[in-house]
Design an enzyme around this catalytic site. Sequence first.
Site, PDB file in Angstrom:
ATOM      1  CG  ASP A 405      -6.398   8.617   3.426  1.00  0.00           C
ATOM      2  OD1 ASP A 405      -6.545   8.642   4.660  1.00  0.00           O
ATOM      3  OD2 ASP A 405      -7.088   7.906   2.668  1.00  0.00           O
ATOM      4  CD  GLU A 458      -4.407   7.300   7.762  1.00  0.00           C
ATOM      5  OE1 GLU A 458      -5.251   6.931   8.584  1.00  0.00           O
ATOM      6  OE2 GLU A 458      -4.648   7.403   6.542  1.00  0.00           O
TER       7      GLU A 458
END
EC number: 2.4.1.18
Length: 730
Positions: A405, A458
């Site tokens: 993330d 990401e």
Amino acid sequence: MTTAVTQATIDGFFDASNGDPFATLGMHETEQGIEIRTLLPDANRMVVIERESGKEITELDCVDERGFFVGVIPNCRQFFAYQLQVFWGNEAQIIEDPYRFHPMIDDLEQWLLSEGSMLRPYEVLGAHFMECDGVSGVNFRLWAPNARRVSIVGDFNYWDGRRHPMRFHPKSGVWELFLPKASLGQLYKFELIDCYGNLRLKADPYAFSSQLRPDTASQISALPNVVEMTEQRRQANQANQPISIYEVHLGSWRRNLENNFWLDYDQIADELIPYVKEMGFTHIEFLPLSEFPFDGSWGYQPLGLYSPTSRFGSPEAFRRLVKRAHEAGINVILDWVPGHFPSDTHGLVAFDGTALYEHEDPREGYHQDWNTLIYNYGRNEVKNFLSSNALYWLERFGVDGIRMDAVASMIYRDYSRAEGEWIPNQYGGRENLEAIEFLKHTNWKIHSEMAGAISIAEESTSFAGVTHPSEDGGLGFNFKWNMGWMNDTLAYMKLDPIYRQYHHNKMTFGMVYQYSENFVLPLSHDEVVHGKYSLLGKMPGDTWQKFANLRAYYGYMWGYPGKKLLFMGNEFAQGREWNYEESLDWFLLDENIGGGWHKGVLKLVKDLNQIYQKNRPLFELDNSPEGFDWLVVDDAANSVFAFERRSSNGERIIVVSNFTPVPRHNYRIGVNVAGKYEEILNTDSMYYEGSNVGNFGCVASEKIESHGRENSISVSIPPLATVYLRLKAK
């Protein structure tokens, strides 16, 4: 009173300031013989028993009524194994003395921990079942180099920090205590006197199980056994294979109808796995499942990185869920958050009084977007704590990949910061060199220790080399989310079709950089929250047009190069934004409620996945220019796009999209290979609640030049639709 122990030393145990308990407690040689000293607050009497024979050796004197006992065994010169018979009023029990056991962490382990080069520090730190001198118990270890004193507290000692102070190892900053008879499931924490003399009660950073919020204790739990990677799972992760990911938030995919409470891991396995299999997805991606204190973070602010969240059951139950997925031929990806952590007092913040896990300067250590703290990636122990956590989930639970993330927030020091709010790196630049090195190291560790597992970034910027090998200067990820493609294409789809001709390049620009990285096309949870509307809600027009737009967009996405990711609920076009506190709107699949529209989208996604898996041109050469060719790229006036996907053995599929509500009959498209092209998908099919405009199953090429090619086909392109045409084998 013993002359070997001063009153000040004894007082130090009771005011919790003694940081070296083994210097006083346990067995010690004196001129008179072996002296045994014990600390047991509230005990009345203490008798030493020889462990092997059960023979009483001596009764200890209570030299401090608060519970400090001492006794000398005259003329005894050798240490021996003993037990203590403790009297509490009229009750007595025989216990092992934790302070008679030798240190269990060796010099090599301490060196590796300090160097940050221990591959699996979770096998050393935390709470581990083991046997010492024939006695079973739990060995507790904690890294807290600046604490003055650390005690283990829990169900086994009335949460009394005076009872079990730990041994300190200055070489590594690790505190250690072997606690006999501690048992599975007991709750515990570490009680620290920090470097400033403040009392801190901390959960175990390496705990394998943790309490459900609002409680915050760690739980004694066995280290799970290793789950071996299989060739089937390894093969399913390869870049030349079909990867279609169903992104799931376990707390809201489906809930108990009676009380709106979560399903547990086993119930989820019973319902989710068959559904994902039926829908044709190849992978499930779970939003973060490391223990986290705040439901509203969706797991993206974790504190118990080594603890599967207890919201849905035990660590063993989570392993069963992953195993069920594997048995169904589905790989599992886990969202993983090494970028920041919340400032809850029981967690990592100011762990031993210093900024141990974070940066002290808020310009480096505070994330203002999320009110969280940023890890200090330049510290060996912190880097190892994090990188090994990724390996832990892969090895110990059989997870097949991690999706990291917020990578952009890690690699840029000025991420979401104004001038003066960040500190440049040693060369004056904005890159976080320590974070970049951490990412490379983590990916190296994953790929060297768990061959076949994948890592996905990401990463929302144009940072170069995210999926390039680290030896070539890249970060070493296998895939990167294509945020640019997602933002551009959704911006295009939101437009009224009449205006799309002026933004034609938003659908084509992605091919300019397509081969710079290995991409996943993400329609994730982030696109259906915080006032962004659902995917269906983003589409313009009346009900028919909204659904047709979405179907056409899905068809375009599944035909476009890149692996696929779809957040739960989007497979049946949920109309409202995702709400983490409620189940998805499954009732929309009832045709009496949803009018068949939602079921039509569900059928389409299922068919897209099936077609995707069975046709190599749609996945094999995603990352090679040999696998793609624009056929119609410049027809902005009609908002028509056509491209060819190819496999290594010459198979071809033409993807044609019309993003206006006007059907385009007799539309001519130049083709690279003459032949018959069968229509294998039409998002306007009546089966999906479309208007059923099509090509009667097949079109044949003609020797008519078009788009710079000698041969062409004449097709009917339905309104707001995507069509797949596959070259038939001769």
